[in-house]
Design a protein around this motif. Structure first.
Motif, PDB file in Angstrom:
ATOM      1  N   ILE A 169       0.536  -1.047  -0.314  1.00  0.00           N
ATOM      2  CA  ILE A 169       0.126  -0.208   0.232  1.00  0.00           C
ATOM      3  C   ILE A 169       1.197   1.148   0.182  1.00  0.00           C
ATOM      4  CG2 ILE A 169      -2.028   1.211   1.291  1.00  0.00           C
ATOM      5  CD1 ILE A 169      -2.615  -1.242   2.488  1.00  0.00           C
ATOM      6  N   ALA A 170       1.084   2.195  -1.430  1.00  0.00           N
ATOM      7  CA  ALA A 170       1.534   3.292  -1.260  1.00  0.00           C
ATOM      8  C   ALA A 170       0.859   4.307  -0.882  1.00  0.00           C
ATOM      9  CB  ALA A 170       2.653   3.063  -2.803  1.00  0.00           C
ATOM     10  N   PHE A 172       1.627   9.083  -1.896  1.00  0.00           N
ATOM     11  CA  PHE A 172       1.262   9.886  -3.504  1.00  0.00           C
ATOM     12  C   PHE A 172       2.997   9.997  -3.914  1.00  0.00           C
ATOM     13  CE2 PHE A 172       1.037  12.900  -0.009  1.00  0.00           C
ATOM     14  CZ  PHE A 172       1.427  14.470  -0.860  1.00  0.00           C
ATOM     15  N   ASN A 173       4.332  10.495  -2.972  1.00  0.00           N
ATOM     16  CA  ASN A 173       4.679  11.525  -2.300  1.00  0.00           C
ATOM     17  C   ASN A 173       6.004  10.859  -3.723  1.00  0.00           C
ATOM     18  OD1 ASN A 173       5.495   9.710  -0.422  1.00  0.00           O
ATOM     19  ND2 ASN A 173       6.850  10.792   0.462  1.00  0.00           N
ATOM     20  N   TRP A 181      10.245  -0.519  -4.123  1.00  0.00           N
ATOM     21  CA  TRP A 181      10.950  -0.712  -2.836  1.00  0.00           C
ATOM     22  C   TRP A 181      10.144  -1.832  -2.048  1.00  0.00           C
ATOM     23  CZ3 TRP A 181      10.283   3.497   1.788  1.00  0.00           C
ATOM     24  CH2 TRP A 181      11.262   4.650   1.722  1.00  0.00           C
ATOM     25  N   PRO A 197      -1.605   1.007  -6.188  1.00  0.00           N
ATOM     26  CA  PRO A 197      -0.577   2.620  -5.051  1.00  0.00           C
ATOM     27  C   PRO A 197      -1.997   3.638  -4.462  1.00  0.00           C
ATOM     28  CG  PRO A 197      -1.749   1.549  -7.088  1.00  0.00           C
ATOM     29  CD  PRO A 197      -1.603   0.708  -6.673  1.00  0.00           C
ATOM     30  N   GLU A 199      -4.288   5.833  -4.855  1.00  0.00           N
ATOM     31  CA  GLU A 199      -5.254   6.791  -5.730  1.00  0.00           C
ATOM     32  C   GLU A 199      -5.023   8.148  -6.267  1.00  0.00           C
ATOM     33  OE1 GLU A 199      -5.115   6.853  -2.806  1.00  0.00           O
ATOM     34  OE2 GLU A 199      -6.326   7.543  -1.552  1.00  0.00           O
ATOM     35  N   GLN A 228      -9.315   3.280  -2.151  1.00  0.00           N
ATOM     36  CA  GLN A 228      -8.863   4.007  -0.742  1.00  0.00           C
ATOM     37  C   GLN A 228      -9.098   2.764   0.796  1.00  0.00           C
ATOM     38  OE1 GLN A 228     -11.815   7.450  -1.506  1.00  0.00           O
ATOM     39  NE2 GLN A 228      -9.802   8.655  -1.191  1.00  0.00           N
ATOM     40  N   VAL A 232      -7.716  -0.635   1.153  1.00  0.00           N
ATOM     41  CA  VAL A 232      -7.050  -1.132   2.487  1.00  0.00           C
ATOM     42  C   VAL A 232      -7.616  -1.878   3.232  1.00  0.00           C
ATOM     43  CG1 VAL A 232      -6.211   0.222   4.714  1.00  0.00           C
ATOM     44  CG2 VAL A 232      -5.379   1.148   2.821  1.00  0.00           C
ATOM     45  N   PHE A 246       3.639  -1.692   4.218  1.00  0.00           N
ATOM     46  CA  PHE A 246       2.729   0.240   4.049  1.00  0.00           C
ATOM     47  C   PHE A 246       3.787   1.543   4.004  1.00  0.00           C
ATOM     48  CE2 PHE A 246       1.398   3.791   5.728  1.00  0.00           C
ATOM     49  CZ  PHE A 246       0.116   4.203   4.952  1.00  0.00           C
ATOM     50  N   VAL A 247       4.118   2.014   3.367  1.00  0.00           N
ATOM     51  CA  VAL A 247       4.328   3.156   3.717  1.00  0.00           C
ATOM     52  C   VAL A 247       3.322   4.628   3.724  1.00  0.00           C
ATOM     53  CG1 VAL A 247       6.109   5.490   2.289  1.00  0.00           C
ATOM     54  CG2 VAL A 247       6.080   2.743   2.646  1.00  0.00           C
ATOM     55  N   GLN A 251      -1.887   8.389  10.627  1.00  0.00           N
ATOM     56  CA  GLN A 251      -3.144   7.669  10.584  1.00  0.00           C
ATOM     57  C   GLN A 251      -3.559   6.266   9.898  1.00  0.00           C
ATOM     58  OE1 GLN A 251      -5.922   9.983   8.120  1.00  0.00           O
ATOM     59  NE2 GLN A 251      -7.370   9.638  10.497  1.00  0.00           N
ATOM     60  N   ILE A 256      -3.473   0.245   9.973  1.00  0.00           N
ATOM     61  CA  ILE A 256      -2.839  -0.388   8.937  1.00  0.00           C
ATOM     62  C   ILE A 256      -2.334  -1.425   9.916  1.00  0.00           C
ATOM     63  CG2 ILE A 256      -1.535  -1.924   6.644  1.00  0.00           C
ATOM     64  CD1 ILE A 256      -2.899   0.998   5.540  1.00  0.00           C
ATOM     65  N   ASN A 270       6.014   2.078   7.412  1.00  0.00           N
ATOM     66  CA  ASN A 270       6.797   2.866   7.894  1.00  0.00           C
ATOM     67  C   ASN A 270       6.045   5.157   7.219  1.00  0.00           C
ATOM     68  OD1 ASN A 270       9.360   1.877   6.819  1.00  0.00           O
ATOM     69  ND2 ASN A 270      10.354   2.595   5.441  1.00  0.00           N
TER      70      ASN A 270
HETATM   71  P1  NAD Z   1      -1.887   8.442   3.038  1.00  0.00           P
HETATM   72  O1  NAD Z   1      -1.938   7.502   4.556  1.00  0.00           O
HETATM   73  O2  NAD Z   1      -2.616   9.635   3.125  1.00  0.00           O
HETATM   74  O3  NAD Z   1      -1.792   7.275   1.816  1.00  0.00           O
HETATM   75  C1  NAD Z   1      -0.766   6.367   1.728  1.00  0.00           C
HETATM   76  C2  NAD Z   1      -2.300   4.838   1.910  1.00  0.00           C
HETATM   77  O4  NAD Z   1      -2.947   4.467   2.587  1.00  0.00           O
HETATM   78  C3  NAD Z   1      -2.419   5.701   0.185  1.00  0.00           C
HETATM   79  O5  NAD Z   1      -2.409   4.259  -0.637  1.00  0.00           O
HETATM   80  C4  NAD Z   1      -4.257   5.828   1.424  1.00  0.00           C
HETATM   81  O6  NAD Z   1      -4.966   4.903  -0.730  1.00  0.00           O
HETATM   82  C5  NAD Z   1      -4.467   4.783   2.119  1.00  0.00           C
HETATM   83  N1  NAD Z   1      -4.743   5.705   2.536  1.00  0.00           N
HETATM   84  C6  NAD Z   1      -4.650   6.537   3.193  1.00  0.00           C
HETATM   85  N2  NAD Z   1      -5.389   7.126   4.088  1.00  0.00           N
HETATM   86  C7  NAD Z   1      -6.054   6.230   4.666  1.00  0.00           C
HETATM   87  C8  NAD Z   1      -7.035   5.573   6.077  1.00  0.00           C
HETATM   88  N3  NAD Z   1      -7.092   7.161   6.535  1.00  0.00           N
HETATM   89  N4  NAD Z   1      -7.232   4.120   6.107  1.00  0.00           N
HETATM   90  C9  NAD Z   1      -6.800   3.714   5.836  1.00  0.00           C
HETATM   91  N5  NAD Z   1      -5.945   3.583   4.276  1.00  0.00           N
HETATM   92  C10 NAD Z   1      -5.669   4.548   4.058  1.00  0.00           C
HETATM   93  O7  NAD Z   1      -0.104   8.656   2.696  1.00  0.00           O
HETATM   94  P2  NAD Z   1       0.278   9.921   1.847  1.00  0.00           P
HETATM   95  O8  NAD Z   1      -0.117  11.403   2.170  1.00  0.00           O
HETATM   96  O9  NAD Z   1       0.460   9.144   0.274  1.00  0.00           O
HETATM   97  O10 NAD Z   1       1.901  10.436   1.809  1.00  0.00           O
HETATM   98  C11 NAD Z   1       2.460  11.181   3.134  1.00  0.00           C
HETATM   99  C12 NAD Z   1       2.764  10.720   4.247  1.00  0.00           C
HETATM  100  O11 NAD Z   1       3.709   9.234   3.575  1.00  0.00           O
HETATM  101  C13 NAD Z   1       3.582  11.540   5.348  1.00  0.00           C
HETATM  102  O12 NAD Z   1       3.315  11.161   6.309  1.00  0.00           O
HETATM  103  C14 NAD Z   1       5.107  10.778   5.232  1.00  0.00           C
HETATM  104  O13 NAD Z   1       5.982  11.258   5.711  1.00  0.00           O
HETATM  105  C15 NAD Z   1       4.270   9.773   4.656  1.00  0.00           C
HETATM  106  N6  NAD Z   1       5.723   8.705   4.195  1.00  0.00           N
HETATM  107  C16 NAD Z   1       6.415   8.254   4.978  1.00  0.00           C
HETATM  108  C17 NAD Z   1       7.935   7.511   4.106  1.00  0.00           C
HETATM  109  C18 NAD Z   1       9.051   6.315   5.204  1.00  0.00           C
HETATM  110  O14 NAD Z   1       9.392   5.751   4.566  1.00  0.00           O
HETATM  111  N7  NAD Z   1       8.717   6.570   6.233  1.00  0.00           N
HETATM  112  C19 NAD Z   1       8.278   7.393   2.928  1.00  0.00           C
HETATM  113  C20 NAD Z   1       6.972   8.209   2.077  1.00  0.00           C
HETATM  114  C21 NAD Z   1       5.874   9.012   2.647  1.00  0.00           C
END
Ligand code: NAD
Length: 519
Positions: A169-170, A172-173, A181, A197, A199, A228, A232, A246-247, A251, A256, A270
């Protein structure tokens, strides 16, 4: 092929280039070796962050589609896990070449959907490519251990085996690096893989999937679903899925981790960060200022390893005016425009959030040394732009210090000593990355030993480890036992079998039953 994927005149039955009745292209699912249109009635729009124009739509996969994807993974596991390791290696050798050959096309897709500059998007692909290259060493990475003659005629040896269907589960950044990875390491170990990936940026994963198919990965070894929460939850709950990578945000990651673990799965999670850069007065000033500016504002601060917090120790605080001047010189523009240094944020919501965190700093007593909120990007007035912003005189109680901002905002604190800086960092709940800037080896050594953060740079602002090591974020930035890629990544995606065998000569027969514990 990839050129035609991006060229609207030559639509293919794949990913974003296949058009539905709606005017915006739809992202396909990848199920059992086929790129298929979803039957869902629920779609999410994908926007170009520089314009907010809709560039595609991604489906929320239906339960039937998700079941079909995981069933395909389960069927493929039987033969893939028994496919010789040399054959799996050959597929990933071809794969790394295909990624290399198509780095420009992948980068264009990243810039379109994610917004980062083209040069930075190439870095995103390149860092993922390095993981694929490392996966090609699987014949050494998966070696077991042996200990001969542990007693008479008896040897013990271990081998590493895949664990089954794994899921990723990836966020956006990093639309290329982070999916890379996940599935290449999982698959080269002999697992099959279900990928979800982000969304918001699915296009790059679809291109990477097509390339993996072209490299020879059999049908069903990689499946891709979109969505979404329902997607998950499906991954956390389906009994065939044995491990989740998961990355993303805390929250989602903590949720997860809990739900997946409760269901008996391995989970590596992560999560978010607040990375501090400590500036010692003996540091090389020119290098330090440039490195701080690049690491705070590159990718518009949307990196989990961004240096979002600086601690100036002692008289190094006198360098602040120069830091501000250097930051002002960065060019804020759409990622595909020549000379762009800082692209847009992912969404209007992200822009509002970042701007309100800047405002909270002002209201809570910080000094706004550089304000990027009114940045004007000619021709891209609807984009989600925030320019480089610096908040001085920040204290640990302020909201702008406590929250991960994930935007082009550097918060600056001051400390009288290295000990004070270390103590401040160790009180922060996150432990992803940090850096120290100094010319004194003893200072650097003290810092690396005493700071409680998983990844440390000494005069290196973004110390993301290369894939022969592992990504070792710690404390509030990680849940799980084994990290991503490197030796730990192989451990995560494999289980160990230990065999103890005895081969006696024919004349050394066991003559009576042994009822005590064998010693
Ligand atoms: P996000 O948590 O919003 O989304 C990540 C994934 O989780 C997506 O595939 C999304 O569909 C899903 N998701 C989102 N909210 C969810 C929920 N409430 N319940 C279940 N699934 C959910 O993260 P983002 O905004 O895409 O990415 C930015 C965050 O990721 C930042 O906090 C950043 O620090 C972190 N990040 C961490 C690393 C690391 O290796 N530590 C690397 C890159 C990004």
């Amino acid at each position: 092929l990839l050129r035609s994927l991006l060229n609207k005149k030559a639509p293919l039955q794949l990913g974003r280039m296949c058009y539905s009745s709606s005017s915006s292209p739809t992202t396909k699912l990848f199920i059992d070796g086929k790129f298929v249109e979803s039957n869902t009635s629920e779609w999410i729009e994908i926007h170009n962050p520089a314009t907010n124009v809709v560039v595609g739509r991604v489906p929320k996969a239906t339960q039937e589609e998700m079941l079909a994807a995981v069933d395909s993974c389960s069927r493929a596991f039987k033969s893939w896990s028994e496919t010789s390791i040399l054959s799996r290696q050959q597929i990933f050798l071809r794969y790394q070449q295909l990624i290399k050959d198509n780095i420009k096309e992948l980068s264009k897709m990243i810039t379109l959907e994610q917004g980062k500059t083209l040069a930075d998007a190439e870095g995103d692909v390149f860092r993922g490519l390095q993981v694929v290259e490392h996966a090609c060493s699987i014949t050494s990475l998966m070696l077991g251990e042996t200990l001969p003659s542990i007693t008479k005629d008896m040897d013990t040896y271990t081998y590493r085996l895949p664990i089954g269907v794994c899921a990723g589960i990836a966020p956006f950044n990093f639309p290329a690096m982070i999916p890379l990875w996940m599935f290449p390491i999982g698959m080269v170990c002999g697992n099959t893989y279900l990928m979800k990936p982000s969304e918001r940026v699915p296009g790059c994963t679809m291109l990477l999937a097509k390339m993996l198919q072209d490299a020879g990965a059999p049908d069903g070894t990689l499946n891709i679903i979109h969505g979404q929460h329902a997607a998950v939850n499906f991954i956390c709950d389906h009994p065939a899925i044995k491990a989740i990578s998961f990355v993303g945000s805390n929250q989602a990651g903590e949720y997860i981790y809990e739900r997946g673990s409760k269901n008996g799965k391995r989970v590596q999670s992560n999560m978010g960060a607040k990375n501090h850069g400590v500036v010692m007065p003996d540091a090389n000033k020119e290098n330090t200022i440039n490195q701080l500016v690049g690491a705070a504002f590159g990718a518009a601060g949307q990196r989990c390893m961004a240096l979002s917090t600086a601690i100036f120790v002692g008289e190094s605080r006198d360098w602040l005016p120069e830091l501000v001047e250097r930051s002002k010189s960065l060019c804020v523009n759409a990622g595909d425009q020549p000379g762009a240094d800082v692209g847009p944020l992912i969404s209007p919501e992200a822009k509002n959030r970042v701007e309100s965190l800047i405002q909270s700093g002002v209201e809570e007593g910080a000094k706004l040394l550089l304000d990027g909120r009114k940045v004007n990007v000619k021709g891209y007035e609807n984009g989600n732009f925030v320019g480089p912003t610096i908040l001085g005189k920040v204290t640990p109680e302020m909201t702008c210090y406590k929250e991960e901002i994930f935007g082009p905002v550097l918060v600056v604190l001051e400390a009288d000593s290295l000990d004070e800086a270390i103590s401040l960092i160790n009180r922060n709940p996150y432990g992803n990355g940090t850096a120290i800037f100094t010319t004194n080896g003893a200072t650097a050594r003290k810092y690396t030993h005493e700071v409680d953060v998983g990844q440390i740079g000494v005069n290196v602002p973004i110390p993301v480890p290369l894939p022969m090591f592992s990504f070792t974020g710690s404390r509030g930035s990680f849940r799980g036992d084994t990290n991503f890629y490197g030796k730990q990544g192989i451990q995560f995606y494999t289980q160990v079998k230990t065999v103890t065998s005895q081969w006696k000569a024919e004349d050394a027969t066991v003559t009576s039953p042994a009822v005590t514990m064998p010693t």
